[in-house]
Design an enzyme around this catalytic site. Sequence first.
Site, PDB file in Angstrom:
ATOM      1  N   HIS A 164       0.836  -1.202   0.000  1.00 33.91           N
ATOM      2  CA  HIS A 164       0.000   0.000   0.000  1.00 33.91           C
ATOM      3  C   HIS A 164       0.871   1.253   0.000  1.00 33.91           C
ATOM      4  O   HIS A 164       2.066   1.192   0.284  1.00 33.91           O
ATOM      5  CB  HIS A 164      -0.911   0.037   1.235  1.00 33.91           C
ATOM      6  CG  HIS A 164      -2.125  -0.835   1.104  1.00 33.91           C
ATOM      7  ND1 HIS A 164      -2.097  -2.181   1.382  1.00 33.91           N
ATOM      8  CD2 HIS A 164      -3.397  -0.563   0.712  1.00 33.91           C
ATOM      9  CE1 HIS A 164      -3.309  -2.699   1.178  1.00 33.91           C
ATOM     10  NE2 HIS A 164      -4.108  -1.741   0.772  1.00 33.91           N
ATOM     11  N   LYS A 203      -0.629   4.903   4.520  1.00 33.59           N
ATOM     12  CA  LYS A 203      -1.489   3.970   5.264  1.00 33.59           C
ATOM     13  C   LYS A 203      -0.936   3.756   6.669  1.00 33.59           C
ATOM     14  O   LYS A 203       0.254   3.536   6.840  1.00 33.59           O
ATOM     15  CB  LYS A 203      -1.601   2.629   4.525  1.00 33.59           C
ATOM     16  CG  LYS A 203      -2.598   1.679   5.169  1.00 33.59           C
ATOM     17  CD  LYS A 203      -2.987   0.552   4.232  1.00 33.59           C
ATOM     18  CE  LYS A 203      -3.946  -0.427   4.887  1.00 33.59           C
ATOM     19  NZ  LYS A 203      -5.229   0.198   5.264  1.00 33.59           N
TER      20      LYS A 203
END
Length: 277
Positions: A165, A169
């Site tokens: 990600h 995040k």
Amino acid sequence: MSMAPDSKPGAHHRVAIAGVSGRMGQMLVEAVRDSGDCRLAGALDQASSPAIGNDASAFLGHASGVAVTADPRAGLAQAQVLIDFTRPEGTLAHLRACRELGVNLVIGTTGFSDAQKDQIRDAARDIAIVMAPNMSVGVNVTLKLLEMAAQALDTGYDIEIIEAHHRHKVDAPSGTALKMGEVIAQALGRDLKQCAVYAREGVTGERDPSTIGFSTIRGGDIVGDHTVLFAGTGERIEITHKSASRATYAQGSLRAVRFLAGRRSGLFDMFDVLGLR
């Protein structure tokens, strides 16, 4: 032909959106505007957000007539359902307001503790909630494929879950990776809490065949990649899902909104919404 929700006559779902000035919030505002059957009815953000008081659709260069507010009661007053992709504390504050006002809830937030999940379960006695760590239709089909694969590959295959990600995040592994682990563990009759391995460093010893391993990558602007590796002797199977845009989460959220229409209570997930049970 799809007319803009604010000029369309007839029935539509009145949707409020939390975290409305964030990346996901803006994607949801746009998806609601482009849908033929949903209308923006409320917009919530943190009190510290510079968007407070502005029109929620200003970033699209058009007026929705809905002002961004930090007051959950004001933001939910006209809504039938709230879509929330924020942080656990924010979502739980919105949950309390939704329960008081009888507003249904679509939760895409991840990182909840077990105790927080219990609060959501409790609220589902009074309102209808769809909660899924990933709202993407494709990811949920992938979960179904993983369930089938795990049942067929229950011995002789080591299972590893690799996720990547963007650098912003805040939780790891991703809620989606954990859900993949849960689905696989359940299919194998194992408890993920007992068999998950989240870190390897130094002399780890040989791999325990009953474990499910997780690897986390964070960097750049990766929206979300997930691969599950079933590694056997002489072959390996990889099941991969890659997100190129948050639009998939927004479209899945609107499917959840439509699913909740007319429901009064209960806790559901995307398998319910998509008929994958």
